[in-house]
Enzyme design. Structure first.
Site, PDB file in Angstrom:
ATOM      1  N   ASN A  34       0.819  -1.218   0.000  1.00  0.00           N
ATOM      2  CA  ASN A  34       0.000   0.000   0.000  1.00  0.00           C
ATOM      3  C   ASN A  34       0.850   1.264   0.000  1.00  0.00           C
ATOM      4  O   ASN A  34       0.579   2.206  -0.746  1.00  0.00           O
ATOM      5  CB  ASN A  34      -0.995  -0.008   1.168  1.00  0.00           C
ATOM      6  CG  ASN A  34      -0.326  -0.073   2.528  1.00  0.00           C
ATOM      7  OD1 ASN A  34       0.885  -0.293   2.649  1.00  0.00           O
ATOM      8  ND2 ASN A  34      -1.111   0.108   3.571  1.00  0.00           N
ATOM      9  N   GLY A  36       4.118   1.464  -0.937  1.00  0.00           N
ATOM     10  CA  GLY A  36       4.870   1.485  -2.186  1.00  0.00           C
ATOM     11  C   GLY A  36       4.036   1.988  -3.345  1.00  0.00           C
ATOM     12  O   GLY A  36       4.508   2.767  -4.189  1.00  0.00           O
ATOM     13  N   PHE A 123      13.401  -7.763   4.052  1.00  0.00           N
ATOM     14  CA  PHE A 123      13.789  -8.177   2.706  1.00  0.00           C
ATOM     15  C   PHE A 123      14.907  -7.320   2.111  1.00  0.00           C
ATOM     16  O   PHE A 123      15.323  -7.554   0.978  1.00  0.00           O
ATOM     17  CB  PHE A 123      12.576  -8.130   1.772  1.00  0.00           C
ATOM     18  CG  PHE A 123      11.441  -9.016   2.196  1.00  0.00           C
ATOM     19  CD1 PHE A 123      11.625 -10.383   2.365  1.00  0.00           C
ATOM     20  CD2 PHE A 123      10.186  -8.484   2.455  1.00  0.00           C
ATOM     21  CE1 PHE A 123      10.582 -11.198   2.771  1.00  0.00           C
ATOM     22  CE2 PHE A 123       9.130  -9.288   2.856  1.00  0.00           C
ATOM     23  CZ  PHE A 123       9.335 -10.654   3.013  1.00  0.00           C
ATOM     24  N   LYS A 236       9.648   6.220  17.676  1.00  0.00           N
ATOM     25  CA  LYS A 236       8.297   6.660  18.056  1.00  0.00           C
ATOM     26  C   LYS A 236       7.380   5.478  18.339  1.00  0.00           C
ATOM     27  O   LYS A 236       6.394   5.608  19.077  1.00  0.00           O
ATOM     28  CB  LYS A 236       7.711   7.562  16.972  1.00  0.00           C
ATOM     29  CG  LYS A 236       7.754   6.993  15.559  1.00  0.00           C
ATOM     30  CD  LYS A 236       6.505   6.298  15.130  1.00  0.00           C
ATOM     31  CE  LYS A 236       6.602   5.806  13.692  1.00  0.00           C
ATOM     32  NZ  LYS A 236       5.364   5.172  13.205  1.00  0.00           N
TER      33      LYS A 236
END
Length: 373
Positions: A34, A36, A123, A236
């Site tokens: 999403n 990318g 990856f 965060k």
């Protein structure tokens, strides 16, 4: 879809191959989830908006998989290149017609002057190895991968890992950017850490990078603090777990705000102590304070921490129930950061980070959080 078929398809799109100029900068995207796909949409729009700077085609590497579409089995790339929509990962959002899904990662790499990395962090090294030997010598990269790689001995930025494994200079993009909202063109800001004169090619200036990403709904600010931008997106998540614990205990917004402030100070201290980060990066930029606020008000880390407190279940059980077994970034990062700090004899200097670790992993009662900080 084969590369030959992809080339034929892209050539039909306004015959843009015929007008190709070697001076134009080619952009490739590694990743098609999403986020990318949302980034590819932005880059595609800006390739059209700046025809004097960028090659009009943007190739997005998409892992080939079979999906059911309109009652039949299809390749995901074919569906995207026909509909201009990532029907599996970003349904309902149309990408520009100049964005092409390409299943050949080496072809995407060999085409690209600027290679944008938007994929799960686990990856990264594997993809670097797959790209060896096919990248342009003067290509640069931008990492949109949030998080850092932490061991007991060191903290590494994913931009550094990309640099070390590919030879490309790598900047970092991070901010309060929920992929679905960006794709829907709801206004937000982002921060890009990118050093001037960092590339062997003088074309790849901060202004060029800003032109690639800046949109009316996606405001970009360029800073030179690359590690500060990267660390904000990782640390965060620990603070968001603390904020979720506070909400699970129903202690109110005043208390949560105090925890967020203390967490921001620890984020800044960590950046200064181990990376010489600029404090203002986290206190003034979207990659810091804005991303912290967004994450502490909602999102998976906050949601799971609330459930952890209210149900009394171990965090790994909460992960299984709410995330289908995926690991919670804030909890995992808290553990990695604690082990690193312990090895550096710095645990006492980060009481909030330490308290989150001990509550999640060592059984410290959640109501002891405030005493610990």
């Amino acid at each position: 879809m084969t590369v030959a078929a992809l080339n034929k398809l892209s050539a039909l799109s306004g015959s843009i191959q015929k007008s190709f100029s070697p001076k134009l900068i080619s952009v490739g995207i590694i990743g098609s989830g999403n986020w990318g796909t949302a980034i590819a949409k932005i880059c595609g729009e800006n390739a059209k908006a700046h025809p004097d700077i960028f090659h009009p085609q943007v190739h997005m590497w998409m892992y080939e998989e079979k999906i059911q579409h309109e009652g039949k089995e299809c390749n995901l790339t074919e569906v995207f290149n026909t509909t201009h929509e990532n029907v599996k990962y970003l349904k309902g959002i149309k990408c520009p017609s100049n964005v092409f899904a390409n299943p050949d990662i080496r072809d995407v790499g060999s085409r690209s002057d600027i290679l944008v990395w938007v994929l799960p962090h686990q990856f990264v090294v594997r993809i670097c190895n797959q790209l060896k030997g096919c990248l342009k010598k003067d290509a640069v990269a931008i990492s949109c991968i949030k998080g850092v790689s932490v061991t007991k001995d060191r903290v590494r930025l994913f931009s550094d890992i990309i640099e070390e494994n590919t030879g490309m200079y790598c900047g970092v993009l991070s901010g309060a950017n929920i992929a679905s909202e960006v794709a829907q063109e709801k206004f937000c800001e982002t921060t890009i850490g990118y050093l001037p004169n960092s590339s062997v090619n003088p074309r790849y200036t901060p202004k060029t990078i800003q032109a690639l990403f800046n949109r009316p709904y996606f405001r970009v600010n360029i800073v030179e603090d690359v590690p500060g931008v990267a660390l904000g997106g990782a640390l965060k998540n620990i603070v968001a777990v603390a904020a979720g614990i506070i909400d699970g205990l129903e202690l109110g917004d005043n208390t949560k705000s105090a925890v967020m402030r203390i967490g921001l100070l620890e984020m800044q201290k960590f950046g200064r102590m181990f990376f010489d980060c600029k404090p203002l990066t986290m206190s003034e930029e979207s990659c810091g304070i804005a991303d912290l606020i967004t994450t502490c008000l909602g999102g998976r880390n906050h949601k799971c921490a609330v459930a952890f407190v209210k149900t009394g279940k171990p965090m790994h059980v909460v992960e299984q129930e709410l995330l289908d077994g995926q690991k919670l970034q804030g909890a995992a990062t808290a553990k990695e950061v604690y082990e690193f700090l312990d090895n550096q004899n710095k645990v006492s200097e980060f009481p909030l980070f330490t308290a989150v670790y001990r509550i999640v992993y060592e059984g410290l009662p959640p109501n002891k959080l405030l005493e610990a900080i």
